[in-house]
Design a protein around this motif. Structure first.
Motif, short mmCIF file in Angstrom:
data_model
loop_
_atom_site.label_atom_id
_atom_site.label_comp_id
_atom_site.label_asym_id
_atom_site.label_seq_id
_atom_site.Cartn_x
_atom_site.Cartn_y
_atom_site.Cartn_z
N UNK A 324 -41.43 -11.26 -44.70
CA UNK A 324 -42.45 -12.01 -45.43
C UNK A 324 -43.38 -12.69 -44.42
N UNK A 325 -44.65 -12.36 -44.45
CA UNK A 325 -45.62 -12.95 -43.53
C UNK A 325 -46.08 -14.33 -43.96
N UNK A 326 -45.60 -14.79 -45.14
CA UNK A 326 -45.92 -16.12 -45.67
C UNK A 326 -47.42 -16.30 -45.92
N UNK A 327 -48.12 -15.19 -46.16
CA UNK A 327 -49.52 -15.29 -46.54
C UNK A 327 -49.66 -15.73 -47.99
N UNK A 328 -48.61 -15.55 -48.77
CA UNK A 328 -48.57 -16.01 -50.16
C UNK A 328 -47.52 -17.10 -50.26
N UNK A 329 -47.96 -18.32 -50.41
CA UNK A 329 -47.03 -19.44 -50.49
C UNK A 329 -46.84 -19.91 -51.92
N UNK A 449 -43.89 -2.02 -39.46
CA UNK A 449 -43.33 -3.02 -40.37
C UNK A 449 -44.31 -4.15 -40.66
N UNK A 450 -45.02 -4.63 -39.65
CA UNK A 450 -45.95 -5.74 -39.88
C UNK A 450 -47.13 -5.30 -40.74
N UNK A 451 -47.62 -4.08 -40.51
CA UNK A 451 -48.71 -3.56 -41.34
C UNK A 451 -48.25 -3.38 -42.78
N UNK A 457 -48.21 -7.86 -48.99
CA UNK A 457 -48.73 -9.21 -49.23
C UNK A 457 -50.04 -9.18 -49.99
N UNK A 458 -50.89 -8.18 -49.69
CA UNK A 458 -52.14 -8.02 -50.44
C UNK A 458 -51.85 -7.71 -51.90
N UNK A 459 -50.87 -6.83 -52.13
CA UNK A 459 -50.51 -6.48 -53.51
C UNK A 459 -50.01 -7.71 -54.26
N UNK A 460 -49.15 -8.51 -53.62
CA UNK A 460 -48.66 -9.72 -54.27
C UNK A 460 -49.80 -10.68 -54.58
N UNK A 461 -50.74 -10.82 -53.66
CA UNK A 461 -51.87 -11.74 -53.87
C UNK A 461 -52.71 -11.31 -55.07
#
Length: 506
Positions: A324-329, A449-451, A457-461
């Protein structure tokens, strides 16, 4: 090429539910219903009249337990949620993480044919095809090909590395069938409402012979019952265990006294909240859907149940997962509930006053929850929260007629992909976003993995902005377990296989 043995332990969910232990250690000295007749062990699995309404997501628990007991996959889960050998007695994973090579045990299918790679591959291909149109098909989309390498060796090649792939392979739906029969570790016979499971002697499965087998194992008798009847039979000493408890039935555990057993809660993560089922009227505007999410007092929802350790969340994907890159908090962390509700109420009033004919519109939603006393409590709390912003609520008469539907799923593996797949159009639960589904499908082919995390994360946003799902927090899963029962352990998947229960306590 270096290859390593891979038998991972279950993940550690950060959002824990603490086990509620109501029984002292001395209770282990008391006899249970199985101790007088050591040849049998009785358990009840909670059935719900609503199971068929969500059959497109996960099969009813009793059916899944039966499948895993009579039809092993290449690997399986033990009672602690760890991946263990099954039809494959060992495996290796290549350095790039994209190839899993399984060596089958030396044995036979139930029909007497040898257990070889070709027949096992055919059975695995058939099991995967059977998941078409279901969310599990999306989870399996990482598989590139399955091929025979040698007489008893299968390779499963992936498009990209997938942590927890073995957990996916251990799912009951991937138990292998040959001529509609599985290869154990148990057989099942049905007598009316009772399913009787008998452990198969290991030498018949191509495993080393176990001395005094009949003295070391027992039969299991499983009955599928409504929750109230299952708890009643536990209290009466007629069954040693109750499996499959959810929030709708949790208040029934108040009848379980200290001399009867222990309430066990599984430390799971997953989806627990309301899915928007239709996009017309008040719910047609994403801002209105967000208003409902703003109004929810999440700690207050669960407070009446007295569940220690439950953690609320406003995220679609459980926080803290590996990768989880934590871009969505978490949302609205700096806004007190009163401020959130004031914002939401203003939106509701704006919508109510905005009718084309100049007449005020009523903001009203119908909510589907599975039947049960816990659902009654949950509905009262949700309806009370919605009233604070001017929205009235009613219980939907059916799943099909509801505006909002409760989603209550345990994650099969701890990755963002699982959560997004369960909110996809393939899940058929309500409103969805095909563009988000396309983004998630794209992520399945990204090797880095990071990409891949960034794409997910974009999909979740995007899904968060659409406000198609109103998250509450982690699901609740409970069992009743008598104090002298062995072969059971709370785990992160809320999965309690039958075979470990068949071993007689030492």
């Amino acid at each position: 090429m270096l290859a390593t043995r891979y038998v991972p332990a279950p993940f550690k969910a950060r959002r824990h539910l603490a086990a509620l232990t109501l029984l002292g250690a001395a209770l282990a000295m008391l006899p249970g219903c199985g101790s007088n007749d050591r040849s049998r062990f009785a358990l009840a699995v909670i059935a719900s009249a609503d199971d068929t309404l969500q059959d497109g997501i996960d099969r009813p628990l009793a059916r899944q337990l039966t499948r895993s007991a009579v039809a092993e996959g290449l690997v399986a889960f033990d009672e602690q949620g760890r991946v263990v050998p099954a039809l494959a007695d060992r495996w290796i994973v290549t350095d790039d993480g994209q190839s899993y090579i399984f060596r089958l045990r030396d044995g036979e299918w139930r029909d007497g044919d040898p257990l070889i790679a070709k027949s096992a591959k055919d059975a695995l291909d058939a099991a995967i095809r059977a998941q078409r149109g279901r969310p599990l098909e999306l989870d399996l989309a990482t598989i590139d090909e399955i091929r025979v390498m040698a007489g008893r060796v299968i390779e499963v090649r992936l498009f990209r590395p997938m942590p927890y792939f073995l957990q996916l392979m251990a799912q009951p739906e991937l138990g292998l069938l040959r001529g509609k029969q599985g290869d154990g570790p148990m057989t099942v016979e049905r007598q009316g409402d009772v399913a009787r499971f008998t452990p198969i002697e290991p030498s018949r499965l191509g495993l080393p012979e176990v001395p005094d087998w009949d003295l070391r194992v027992r039969q299991l008798e499983m009955t599928e019952l409504p929750a109230a009847r299952a708890v009643e039979r536990f209290n009466e000493g007629e069954v040693d265990m109750v499996l499959g408890g959810r929030i709708q039935d949790f208040p029934l555990t108040s009848s379980v006294g200290i001399l009867r057993g222990t309430i066990q809660l599984d430390p799971v993560i997953g989806l627990f909240g309301l899915q928007v089922a239709r996009g017309s009227g008040f719910l047609g505007d994403p801002r209105n859907r967000e208003a409902l999410a703003l109004a929810i007092d999440r700690p207050g929802l669960i407070a009446p149940f007295g569940v220690s350790g439950w953690t609320p969340s406003t995220r679609l994907v459980s926080p803290g997962l590996e990768g989880d890159l934590q871009t969505n908090g978490e949302r609205w962390t700096d806004e007190p509930i009163e401020q959130r509700r004031a914002t939401a109420a203003a939106r509701v009033r704006e919508w109510m006053d905005g009718a084309d004919d100049g007449e005020a519109r009523a903001a009203k939603v119908s909510i589907w929850l599975p039947a049960g006393p816990g659902s009654d409590v949950l509905f009262q709390r949700i309806a009370s929260d919605f009233r604070t912003i001017g929205v009235s609520s009613e219980r939907a008469k059916s799943f099909a007629e509801a505006d909002l539907r409760l989603v209550d799923d345990v994650a099969r593996f701890p990755r963002a992909r699982w959560f997004l797949n369960r909110l996809s159009c393939a899940a058929r639960r309500g409103l969805c976003d095909p563009e988000v589904d396309a983004i998630v499908a794209q992520a399945a082919r990204v090797v880095d993995a990071s990409q891949r995390s960034a794409v997910l994360g974009e999909a979740e946003a995007r899904l968060t902005q659409a406000n198609l799902f109103i998250p509450f927090g982690t699901p609740i899963r409970w069992s009743l377990v008598r104090g002298n029962v062995a072969g059971f352990a709370p785990n992160a998947y809320a999965w309690h296989p039958l075979m470990p229960l068949a071993w007689l306590p030492k």
